[in-house]
Write a protein that holds these residues in place. Structure first.
Motif, PDB file in Angstrom:
ATOM      1  N   LYS B  54       0.909  -1.111   0.019  1.00 15.15           N
ATOM      2  CA  LYS B  54       0.178   0.169   0.032  1.00 15.15           C
ATOM      3  C   LYS B  54       1.037   1.277  -0.228  1.00 15.15           C
ATOM      4  N   THR B  55       1.976   1.285   0.768  1.00 16.00           N
ATOM      5  CA  THR B  55       2.788   2.394   0.965  1.00 16.00           C
ATOM      6  C   THR B  55       3.572   2.690  -0.443  1.00 16.00           C
ATOM      7  N   GLY B  56       4.137   1.511  -1.001  1.00 13.06           N
ATOM      8  CA  GLY B  56       4.579   1.872  -2.345  1.00 13.06           C
ATOM      9  C   GLY B  56       3.605   2.338  -3.432  1.00 13.06           C
ATOM     10  N   ILE B  57       2.351   1.625  -3.506  1.00  8.95           N
ATOM     11  CA  ILE B  57       1.446   2.021  -4.511  1.00  8.95           C
ATOM     12  C   ILE B  57       1.346   3.656  -4.297  1.00  8.95           C
ATOM     13  N   ASP B  58       1.022   4.129  -3.055  1.00  8.39           N
ATOM     14  CA  ASP B  58       0.803   5.463  -2.852  1.00  8.39           C
ATOM     15  C   ASP B  58       2.035   6.199  -3.375  1.00  8.39           C
ATOM     16  N   TYR B  59       3.258   5.832  -2.874  1.00 14.21           N
ATOM     17  CA  TYR B  59       4.445   6.514  -3.530  1.00 14.21           C
ATOM     18  C   TYR B  59       4.398   6.584  -4.986  1.00 14.21           C
ATOM     19  N   ALA B  93      -5.319  -3.579  -3.021  1.00 19.19           N
ATOM     20  CA  ALA B  93      -4.311  -2.489  -3.004  1.00 19.19           C
ATOM     21  C   ALA B  93      -4.209  -1.373  -3.766  1.00 19.19           C
ATOM     22  N   GLY B  94      -5.061  -1.521  -4.884  1.00 21.70           N
ATOM     23  CA  GLY B  94      -5.042  -0.744  -5.893  1.00 21.70           C
ATOM     24  C   GLY B  94      -4.060  -0.745  -7.048  1.00 21.70           C
ATOM     25  N   ALA B  95      -3.545  -1.980  -7.377  1.00 18.77           N
ATOM     26  CA  ALA B  95      -2.299  -2.226  -8.287  1.00 18.77           C
ATOM     27  C   ALA B  95      -3.049  -1.730  -9.659  1.00 18.77           C
ATOM     28  N   ASP B  96      -1.962  -1.671 -10.652  1.00 22.32           N
ATOM     29  CA  ASP B  96      -2.252  -1.234 -12.009  1.00 22.32           C
ATOM     30  C   ASP B  96      -2.621  -2.316 -12.547  1.00 22.32           C
TER      31      ASP B  96
END
Lengths: 144, 335
Positions: B54-59, B93-96
């Motif tokens: 989640k942190t990575g996707i936000d970043y 998580a909202g992955a593309d």
């Protein structure tokens, strides 16, 4: 690359390993919470890790028991060996450990899985919470 | 000349610092995996927890970059729920996109998460446009990653005959490239990339120093012995040296890295939509170095005066596995 004078090297080989191992363990205990808040280190419990400084002919060992890092004199479960300069390069993330391994500058023996777990823990560590605690002049000097 | 749309640069991350390094050094997309056997780099201590993803996707998203989640091993009998959970977690998580190989998982993702983009993994072993188009017809895949066995004209032929975006490898360690089909390591360890997400599980690997020399054993089997200062490689069976008819040599394959810098303009011309860098098992330092180099090369590749800069070559040489780099199957004049 820096090299210590031969006299200093000789002196280091003669010094007992326990004091630096104690300092390392205490440092790890100090940074454990800010750096690895979610890590319980159960995989390290009772295991001994040895870091050998190949060009100085010395090293130190530490272990993990009851939630704390401690110096250890037990036979190592995993042993890393590299020159002091290469440890510094790795600590600053200037080179990839696999690169140094391919070039035979970093050696790993013993329990490979434990070694890999440690390597990957270091790779996954975000050091910024720690550096934020250092005084600004020191931060700049280390170019962090 | 008309502006050619640059292919997306897809870079590897085995940890959050590696993801940040990729984003900061010019990746358009970062691919990563969960901490389990659902991806083909299931190594001790590597990969992401749900919170780290989640942190990575936000970043990445805050910087306009995308995150692809590799769930590219084959679901094992009796444990399919683990793989389904990974797809659900990637969607949550909202992955593309998710990168999948297993047909059952492609079907699950298509039914349960129809809006989540699906990429066909290199482990899916689709080497011709019929296979790619079949996956498109059944599972609406948006992109396919081609195995590293095709020549440039063959890649071009696939691209001309499919509506699916084509991704190819640009840099990284090579293996024997029986992607999605390799069970070689099962001979020594009972585990293989497609079943356990790892071909040489670290628990089976032993590096044994003997003075300045070093032996490598995989589950007790001697697979290589290095003289002092001789470059070492990954401890896989395919890259071992074996005695065959009284000669000891790389009987299967010499450790080698793919380096496609020289053919980047060709990859652009034929319409490759994404270029992938191998190496989720490597550190943030590797990701930063390779991403920076590939970014500079890709940005220069549309210029007719493009040539590979010695500095790029040096940067990639330094982090390469093995003694040599190759264009691999891309250039195969002897066909």
């Amino acid at each position: 690359m820096f090299k210590l004078p031969a006299l200093v090297q000789k002196a280091l080989q003669k010094l007992p390993e326990q004091p630096p191992a104690f300092i390392l363990s205490q440092t790890l205990n100090w940074v454990k919470q800010p750096l690895w808040p979610e890590e319980d280190f159960s995989w390290l419990e009772g295991r001994t890790v040895r870091l050998e400084i190949s060009d100085l002919g010395c090293g130190l060992s530490y272990s993990f028991a009851n939630g704390r890092f401690i110096p250890s004199q037990a036979p190592a479960d995993v042993c890393f060996a590299a020159s002091l300069a290469d440890y510094w390069i790795l600590a600053r993330r200037q080179e990839d450990p696999d690169t140094l391994f391919f070039q035979r500058r970093l050696r790993i023996s013993g329990d490979t899985e434990l070694g890999l777990q440690l390597k990957n823990l270091m790779d996954a560590t975000d050091f910024s919470p720690l550096f934020a605690r250092l005084p600004a002049p020191l931060r700049q000097r280390l170019a962090l | 000349m008309p502006a050619t749309a640059l292919p997306e640069l897809v870079c590897p991350a085995g940890s959050l610092p590696a993801l940040k390094a990729a984003v900061d050094h010019g990746a358009d997309a970062v691919y990563l995996g969960f901490k389990n056997a659902t991806n083909a780099r299931n190594f001790a201590g590597l990969n992401f927890t749900d919170a780290q993803i989640k942190t990575g996707i936000d970043y990445a998203k805050q910087r306009g970059k995308s995150v692809l989640i590799a769930i590219n091993t084959y679901a094992q009998a009796g444990r399919v729920a683990e793989w389904h959970r990974a797809i659900d977690a990637a969607a949550d998580a909202g992955a593309d996109a998710v990168i999948l190989a297993d047909l059952g998982l492609l079907d699950y993702a298509t039914r349960v998460h129809p809006t989540l983009h699906r990429h066909l993994s290199v482990q899916g072993s689709a080497t011709n446009f019929e296979a790619v188009n079949l996956a498109h017809d059944y599972f609406g895949i948006r992109r396919a990653v081609l195995p590293r066995v095709l020549t440039l004209p063959q890649v071009e032929y696939v691209i001309k005959n499919t509506p699916v975006e084509i991704e190819v490898f640009g840099f990284g360690s090579l293996c024997v490239m029986a992607e999605g089909r390799c069970i070689l390591s099962s001979y020594a360890t009972g585990e293989s990339p497609n079943t356990h997400g790892v071909c040489s599980p670290a628990s089976h690997v032993q590096w044994i120093p003997q003075g300045d020399t070093m032996s490598t054993r995989l589950n007790g089997i001697l697979i290589d012995h290095f003289a002092a200062d001789e470059p070492a490689g990954y401890p896989t069976l395919c890259k071992g040296r074996f005695e065959v008819n009284d000669a000891t040599y790389y009987a299967l394959e010499e450790p080698t890295s793919l380096n496609a810098l020289a053919v980047l303009p060709e990859l652009l011309r034929i319409g490759v939509r994404a270029i992938k860098v191998e190496g989720r098992q490597r550190s943030p330092a590797y990701t930063a170095e390779v991403t920076k180099t590939l970014r500079a090369a890709l940005d220069a590749a549309a210029d007719p005066r493009y040539s590979v800069k010695p500095a790029w070559q040096q940067a990639l040489n330094k982090v390469s596995e093995g003694h040599q780099q190759t264009l691999g199957a891309y250039s195969r004049p002897w066909r």
